[in-house]
Design a protein around this motif. Structure first.
Motif, PDB file in Angstrom:
ATOM      1  N   ARG A  43       0.845  -1.193   0.000  1.00 19.93           N
ATOM      2  CA  ARG A  43       0.000   0.000   0.000  1.00 19.93           C
ATOM      3  C   ARG A  43       0.881   1.244   0.000  1.00 19.93           C
ATOM      4  NH1 ARG A  43      -4.387  -0.236   4.512  1.00 19.93           N
ATOM      5  NH2 ARG A  43      -2.587   0.191   5.859  1.00 19.93           N
ATOM      6  N   GLY A  44       0.684   2.089  -0.978  1.00 18.67           N
ATOM      7  CA  GLY A  44       1.533   3.248  -1.134  1.00 18.67           C
ATOM      8  C   GLY A  44       1.443   4.236   0.005  1.00 18.67           C
ATOM      9  N   ALA A  45       0.292   4.331   0.655  1.00 18.62           N
ATOM     10  CA  ALA A  45       0.085   5.338   1.691  1.00 18.62           C
ATOM     11  C   ALA A  45       0.996   5.141   2.893  1.00 18.62           C
ATOM     12  CB  ALA A  45      -1.382   5.327   2.144  1.00 18.62           C
ATOM     13  N   ASP A  46       1.248   3.880   3.268  1.00 24.10           N
ATOM     14  CA  ASP A  46       2.034   3.637   4.483  1.00 24.10           C
ATOM     15  C   ASP A  46       2.961   2.431   4.378  1.00 24.10           C
ATOM     16  OD1 ASP A  46       0.078   1.723   4.365  1.00 24.10           O
ATOM     17  OD2 ASP A  46      -0.491   1.838   6.470  1.00 24.10           O
ATOM     18  N   GLY A  47       3.003   1.777   3.212  1.00 26.91           N
ATOM     19  CA  GLY A  47       3.888   0.633   3.036  1.00 26.91           C
ATOM     20  C   GLY A  47       3.342  -0.671   3.567  1.00 26.91           C
ATOM     21  N   ALA A  48       2.102  -0.702   4.037  1.00 32.41           N
ATOM     22  CA  ALA A  48       1.502  -1.937   4.540  1.00 32.41           C
ATOM     23  C   ALA A  48       1.498  -3.003   3.448  1.00 32.41           C
ATOM     24  CB  ALA A  48       0.082  -1.679   5.033  1.00 32.41           C
ATOM     25  N   GLN A  49       1.679  -4.262   3.857  1.00 37.57           N
ATOM     26  CA  GLN A  49       1.824  -5.354   2.890  1.00 37.57           C
ATOM     27  C   GLN A  49       0.779  -6.451   3.113  1.00 37.57           C
ATOM     28  OE1 GLN A  49       5.838  -6.728   3.524  1.00 37.57           O
ATOM     29  NE2 GLN A  49       6.768  -5.028   2.401  1.00 37.57           N
ATOM     30  N   ILE A  50       0.393  -7.084   2.010  1.00 36.47           N
ATOM     31  CA  ILE A  50      -0.463  -8.266   2.050  1.00 36.47           C
ATOM     32  C   ILE A  50       0.239  -9.369   1.271  1.00 36.47           C
ATOM     33  CG2 ILE A  50      -2.711  -9.280   1.538  1.00 36.47           C
ATOM     34  CD1 ILE A  50      -3.888  -6.480   1.431  1.00 36.47           C
ATOM     35  N   GLY A  51       0.523 -10.486   1.931  1.00 37.59           N
ATOM     36  CA  GLY A  51       1.091 -11.641   1.248  1.00 37.59           C
ATOM     37  C   GLY A  51      -0.036 -12.504   0.724  1.00 37.59           C
ATOM     38  N   VAL A  52      -0.080 -12.726  -0.581  1.00 36.15           N
ATOM     39  CA  VAL A  52      -1.192 -13.441  -1.209  1.00 36.15           C
ATOM     40  C   VAL A  52      -0.707 -14.738  -1.845  1.00 36.15           C
ATOM     41  CG1 VAL A  52      -3.044 -13.306  -2.921  1.00 36.15           C
ATOM     42  CG2 VAL A  52      -2.315 -11.232  -1.709  1.00 36.15           C
TER      43      VAL A  52
END
Length: 294
Positions: A43-52
């Motif tokens: 996520r560009g806003a805060d760098g949050a990640q989702i591993g899919v």
């Protein structure tokens, strides 16, 4: 009789991943085959990640892959993404497996085939086209909004930045450290069999290939500048000692008998790294370095 749940058809996991990536909302970047996941969303806003992790049906294997590496040997949360998810075609996630996924903290993303979404848009346009005084453009816009609301390309929505309505679906694992991502978005297909990955090593290797292409030879300082081991290049036959009238030229190397062709393997990334030449190119004296070390 209750109508059965219509399932989305995909040729394979690569097609499923491609449809999902194409439907991503603004603000998310998909890194294919990164950090051990089929897709690592950032996520560009805060760098949050989702591993899919993607599979053609929700099963124990995909859940195991999605949660792999959550805990380090000490039992403390290890490095990884903030959120984890299993991506499956729409209609293939059984209630029992979805319940298990929820206990594991894995969000289940059900994705529709984009062709099915377009077919629904056309159906709505045909249904209301004759009864409303709308231009075709306005009618399509209306139909697309209806489909997005009632038949979204995938569900659930991705977690919102600064919001709270996602907390029932998305468990935040609060990793000690997030996954490392490459400097360039990989130009590879997510979910493909035997995937090619754009690793940190491969980015360095591409830089060596570019130096060799531009100059025609390499020196030990080039490998030191890029921070990559020269021995492997010798062992694999990717480079060889340069010669002058049959005599080895000390500290200079040329393409070997089995040169590494990363331009063909990563055409987009190769071009991007090449375009950034001014940012990472060797120092001026590297071209003239004859080196004492072999």
């Amino acid at each position: 009789m209750k109508a059965g749940k219509i399932k989305a058809d995909f040729e394979n996991e690569a097609a499923l991943c491609a449809a999902f990536i194409a439907a991503l909302p603004e603000g998310w970047t998909a890194y294919a085959e990164t950090a051990g996941f089929d897709i690592l969303l950032v996520r560009g806003a805060d760098g949050a990640q989702i591993g899919v992790e993607a599979k053609m049906t929700l099963n124990a294997k995909v859940l195991m892959q999605a949660v792999e590496g959550i805990y380090a040997g000490s039992g403390e949360p290890g490095s990884g993404p903030d959120f984890r998810a299993a991506l499956v075609p729409y209609g293939t996630a059984g209630a029992e497996m979805k319940c298990i996924a929820r206990y594991l903290g894995v969000a289940v993303i059900e994705c529709r085939n984009l062709g099915d979404c377009e077919a629904e848009v056309v159906r709505i346009m045909e249904r209301y086209g004759s009864g409303y005084f709308l231009t075709e453009e306005a009618l399509r816009k209306y139909a697309e909004s209806e489909v997005k609301r009632d038949h979204p390309p995938f569900k659930p929505d991705l977690p919102l930045y600064g919001g709270y309505d996602w907390r029932d679906t998305w468990k935040d694992f609060c990793p000690v450290k997030r996954c490392s991502v490459p400097d360039y978005v990989p130009d590879v297909s997510a979910g493909a069999s035997g995937p090619s990955q754009l690793s940190e090593w491969k980015i360095k290797a591409i830089k060596i290939c570019i130096i060799l292409e531009r100059r025609g030879y390499l020196t030990p300082k080039d490998f030191a500048h890029v921070s990559i081991d020269r021995k492997r290049w010798h062992d694999m036959g990717w480079i060889a000692h340069a010669t002058d009238n049959g005599v080895y030229v000390r500290g200079r190397f040329v393409a070997g008998g089995s040169p590494l062709d990363l331009r063909a393997a990563h055409p987009v990334n190769f071009g991007q790294i090449e375009a950034d030449w001014a940012k990472w190119k060797p120092k001026e004296d590297a071209a003239e370095f004859q080196g004492a070390m072999l």
